[in-house]
Every structure is written in C-alpha cells, then in structure tokens.
Enzyme design. Structure first.
Site, PDB file in Angstrom:
ATOM      1  N   GLY A   1      34.224  34.154  48.660  1.00 25.40           N
ATOM      2  CA  GLY A   1      33.507  35.044  49.574  1.00 25.40           C
ATOM      3  C   GLY A   1      33.275  36.440  49.045  1.00 25.40           C
ATOM      4  O   GLY A   1      33.013  37.358  49.820  1.00 25.40           O
TER       5      GLY A   1
ATOM      6  N   SER B   1      42.303  38.466  40.002  1.00 24.30           N
ATOM      7  CA  SER B   1      42.113  39.071  41.332  1.00 24.30           C
ATOM      8  C   SER B   1      41.433  40.435  41.223  1.00 24.30           C
ATOM      9  O   SER B   1      41.819  41.390  41.892  1.00 24.30           O
ATOM     10  CB  SER B   1      43.462  39.206  42.064  1.00 24.30           C
ATOM     11  N   ARG B   2      40.419  40.533  40.355  1.00 22.91           N
ATOM     12  CA  ARG B   2      39.857  41.836  40.026  1.00 22.91           C
ATOM     13  C   ARG B   2      38.506  42.116  40.650  1.00 22.91           C
ATOM     14  O   ARG B   2      38.003  43.236  40.551  1.00 22.91           O
ATOM     15  CB  ARG B   2      39.756  41.979  38.501  1.00 22.91           C
TER      16      ARG B   2
ATOM     17  N   THR C   1      37.154  42.304  43.782  1.00 23.21           N
ATOM     18  CA  THR C   1      36.996  43.276  44.865  1.00 23.21           C
ATOM     19  C   THR C   1      37.167  44.699  44.330  1.00 23.21           C
ATOM     20  O   THR C   1      36.423  45.608  44.695  1.00 23.21           O
ATOM     21  CB  THR C   1      38.025  43.006  45.981  1.00 23.21           C
TER      22      THR C   1
ATOM     23  N   GLY D   1      42.710  43.582  44.943  1.00 17.50           N
ATOM     24  CA  GLY D   1      42.858  42.130  44.814  1.00 17.50           C
ATOM     25  C   GLY D   1      44.108  41.627  45.504  1.00 17.50           C
ATOM     26  O   GLY D   1      45.068  42.364  45.686  1.00 17.50           O
TER      27      GLY D   1
ATOM     28  N   GLU E   1      45.499  35.839  43.885  1.00 19.14           N
ATOM     29  CA  GLU E   1      46.445  35.080  43.062  1.00 19.14           C
ATOM     30  C   GLU E   1      47.894  35.330  43.448  1.00 19.14           C
ATOM     31  O   GLU E   1      48.782  34.570  43.051  1.00 19.14           O
ATOM     32  CB  GLU E   1      46.237  35.394  41.590  1.00 19.14           C
TER      33      GLU E   1
END
Lengths: 329, 159
Positions: A41, A80-81, A83, A281, A284
């Site tokens: 998303g 998780s970078r 955003t 992020g 993860e």
C-alpha cells in the site's frame, strides 16, 4: 513475550531515491516513483501524503510506480525504507509544487508573496482574506498556459548512513530503528507435541501512522510469517541439496484456521526523527519477535529451551522424551 | 472432445483434451484470468472456482468432469464498479494486499455464505482454510466476512 529492535530505512551508503511530480491544468497530480507496491500500500500511503500537501482529493492523484523506464531511480523497496525515503521525496516535491501554485495564484490575484497563501480542499486562499481565492486547477492552468511555467517538481533524498570507519569499524548503517513487543499465549499438547497459539498481541512502534489499515495489515501479515517460522515453515533438503519441501503439501504455511483465535495489534505513534510528518518504516519489524515470543511461551510451559525452529510436534516430543529420561536417570 | 457447460450463467462449448485441467480451459480458452495459476498442486486455492456452488481447485479438476455443470468465477459476483457487497467489505477492511488469493478466498466465502448465512468465525476460518495467503495473516479478511455476516443479520432482523 519478546521485544525487538529493528533497523530500517537504509540500503547501502548512497540510498538515493527520487520522485517526479506534475500538477496538470485540471488540478490533478501525477507522481512518478521507482518504489514497488506489491500490495503493502505504499502508493496509497504516499498519495495520502501528497493529497495532504497539495490540498487535493486522493482521487485526483495518479501514482506511477515500479517502472524505472518512466520513473526516477529508487534504490529499492526493502529494509522498510519506502515510507521514509519515498515519503521524504513526495513531501518535498509536493511542497515545491505547492509553492509554484501559490506563485501562480499570487500573480492571478495581484499578491506576489507565495507565503501569504494556504491550500485546502482544492482551493488556494489568501490567509488574511480567504474570500480572495482561486482553485488549484485554475492556478495550475494559468501557470502552465498563461505564465509559461507548468507545475513540475522533483525531489531527491539520500541516505545519512556512513561507511565503516577503518580504525574503529563504527558506521551509521541505518537511518532509524523501530521497536516492537509481542506476547504469545500457547497451549502445548504433551501427547502429540502440537502447539496451539491461543492469543497473540503485537505492539509496534510505527512512527506517525499515515494509514492504520495498512499498518495493521503489515503487523498481521508479519505475525503470520513469524508464526510460520515458529511452528511449521521449514525448508528440508536432501544430502545432494535438492529440496524436499518444494510444494505447499510439504512446506506448510498457516491457514486461516491455524491463526491464533485472538489476535491483537497495537501501534505506538512515536514520531520518527526526520521522517516525513514523523512517519517511518515498520513492516519488517512485525515478524521479528513472533518466533521468540512463541519460543519463550513454550519454554515457560515445558521448562525446555529450544534453539532450533520450527517447533514441530516431532521436535517437541523428542525434547520432552529427553527431559523425562534425564529426570529418571 | 467438445464439452458443454455453463460459465457464469452462459452456455459454453469448448474443445478440451481428456487430460485438460479446468484452470487451463478457463484461463487459456475462455480468457478468465481471475482464476489464478498458483501451486498447480491443489494446495494453495488461488485457482478456486465454484462448481454448482461448491469450491473446487480448478488446477486439479479435469475439464471433462465439468460437462453439463455450472462454473462460477469471481466475475459472476462482482466486477470493477459493481462489486459484490462482500468485496466492498474486503475493501473497507483493507483485507487483501497483493490480491493474488482474493478471487479464491472470495469464492470460498460466498459458497459458505450461500449454504450458511450466519456462520461463526470458526466456520469462516475453516471455509477459507483451503486458500493460502502470504500477505494478510487472514485477520482483516475474517473481520470483513464477519462484518458482512453481522450486517446481513441486522438487516434481516429489521424486516
């Protein structure tokens, strides 16, 4: 219970990510980014950011992602970078475009000071006299067709991370860290060795939450993977390296019926330093503490500490047998 | 051989080999690509279709066995712009992420709800347990289905 710290928002030293943006003369906007949205998303969340800054509804925003033939470079959707990095770029590009819109509105209204305007619901208002206003579409149209300045913007965000110091080995490897704690309540059948995870609570530090629905989805999906690691997912190989568990008949993942009967999630909105609107992020981090939490719960129930996963009935029964025989001797 | 059957309410005739799988017929001959090619082993449920209202794994179902039967794919229930109310619930709850399992999960759920309009959460979980999902942990999927069940129950009680 298990708590964890997970580094996010990095990908090597360069980590450069860029975004292009145009605002068309009908008041709609198009964002171009190299991020990949595989269902998490990111396009939705970052369109929300853009809508917030540009003051236009979400359905006026088109987000083109994942095709580096048309989009600028992004180091990758991982760590998780997205955003943090792409969010930074979207925010900056939208702020630049908004300034251009204010400049056009200023020329139209005879107030040549962009800082005197604000934008809301598709309309640009003069702060001191809101009756004086033009729509985003009118400003974009005038800027492009009359003043010769189409509303175009781009932004780049680079990693803060540093290479390792050859003397000390110290490096700033990751931009930021995320935290989380999960608590599992398990029932272990000592006759069959089966573990039933009755309840699982997962609370994660997520920075400012842009879209709670998406963050919950990441937490639940992460827990599902973590429970798989804890209980059943195992890549079995033969001696020659060929894989035994190469179908879902042998490589088991949890079905809906296998998930904990009670599944709770919580989000702690501790703003991420330098994150766009404090966002960062978290994805993860979600699967990371699951297997440790289940392992700790099983250790609490049986008094046995397991050091290999998954905790299959076979492993549980073997360990129980070993414990019983050592107690007898 | 020529096989006659109904697909989404329409009479169809396809020339199918004796060993042809229903998945291949639907995707390759009828271009119904909402029926997903997943494990091709009957394990993952991505290829689920309804055969006379009951879910079957089309990847391990021979087309010849569908002769004179009625097949439904997700198109029978909802299309973009005209979603089934259950699909609207999935959307509101953010139930799906990558969406690969979505047609199969939805068909399994619809089949259950047609047989039992007021299932318990346990029954819902069991009904969709043949559909594997790697993204969601099923939590928002189950919440969406239960939300739909409750809404329908409330609507019936009002009548």
């Amino acid at each position: 219970m298990a708590a964890m710290i997970y580094p996010h928002d990095s990908c090597g030293v360069s980590g450069a990510t860029s975004v292009f943006l145009k605002v068309d003369s009908d008041g709609s906007a198009v964002l171009y980014s190299g991020l990949s949205d595989v269902g998490q998303g990111s396009k939705t969340a970052l369109s929300q950011l853009a809508a917030e800054i540009l003051g236009i509804p979400m359905d006026k925003i088109t987000f083109i992602a994942g095709d580096t033939h048309t989009t600028p470079y992004d180091e990758g959707t991982g760590a998780s970078r997205t955003t943090f990095f792409c969010g930074h770029c979207v925010k900056e590009a939208c702020e630049k475009a908004r300034t251009q819109l204010f400049e056009a509105a200023g020329r139209m209204l005879g107030v040549p000071s962009p800082e005197k305007f604000y934008i809301q619901d598709g309309v640009i208002y003069l702060k001191t006299f809101p009756e004086c206003h033009v729509s985003v579409a009118e400003a974009a149209h005038a800027s492009e067709r009359i003043y010769g300045h189409p509303i175009l913007a781009s932004a780049t965000f680079s990693s803060f991370s540093t290479p390792a110091d050859p003397e000390t080995g110290h490096a700033l490897m990751f931009e930021r860290h995320t935290f989380g704690t999960q608590i599992a309540e398990v029932d272990v059948d000592i006759d069959t060795g089966e573990i039933d995870v009755l309840k699982l609570a997962a609370v994660h530090s997520c920075g400012t939450v842009i879209n709670p629905n998406l963050v919950e989805g990441q937490i639940y999906g992460g827990v599902h993977m973590g429970l798989g690691q804890a209980l059943m997912e195992e890549m079995l190989e033969r001696e020659d390296g060929s894989v035994v568990s190469n179908t879902f008949s042998e490589y088991h993942i949890l079905t809906a019926a296998d998930m904990p009967g009670v599944m709770l999630s919580g989000m702690v909105e501790r703003p991420v330093e330098d994150g766009p609107f404090g966002a960062g992020g978290m994805s993860e981090g979600a699967p990371s503490p699951t297997a440790p939490a289940v392992g700790n719960a099983v250790a609490d129930a049986l008094g046995i500490r397991f050091t290999s996963l998954p905790l299959t009935p076979e492993r549980i029964l073997t360990a129980l047998k070993a414990k019983q025989s050592s107690q007898r001797s | 051989m020529l096989i006659h059957f109904h697909v989404n309410g329409k009479a169809c005739a396809v020339d199918a080999a004796p060993d042809e799988k229903l998945l291949d017929t639907l995707r390759e001959k009828l271009q119904i690509t909402s029926v997903k090619r997943g494990c091709e082993n009957g394990d993952c449920g991505a290829c689920t279709v309804l055969l006379d209202g009951r879910p079957v794994a089309s990847c391990i179902f021979l087309t010849v066995k569908a002769r004179n039967h009625s097949i439904q794919t997700i198109e029978a229930f909802g299309e973009p712009g005209h979603l089934h109310p259950l699909q609207e619930k999935f959307r509101a709850h953010g139930a799906f992420q990558c969406g690969f399992c979505a047609p199969g999960v939805t068909l399994s759920a619809i089949s259950l709800l047609n047989q039992n309009p007021t299932p318990t959460e346990e029954e819902v979980r069991r009904a969709i347990s043949g559909n594997l999902c790697r993204c969601s942990g099923y939590v928002q999927i189950v919440e969406a289905i239960m939300d739909y069940v409750e809404e329908r129950r409330a609507a019936r009680e009002e009548l």
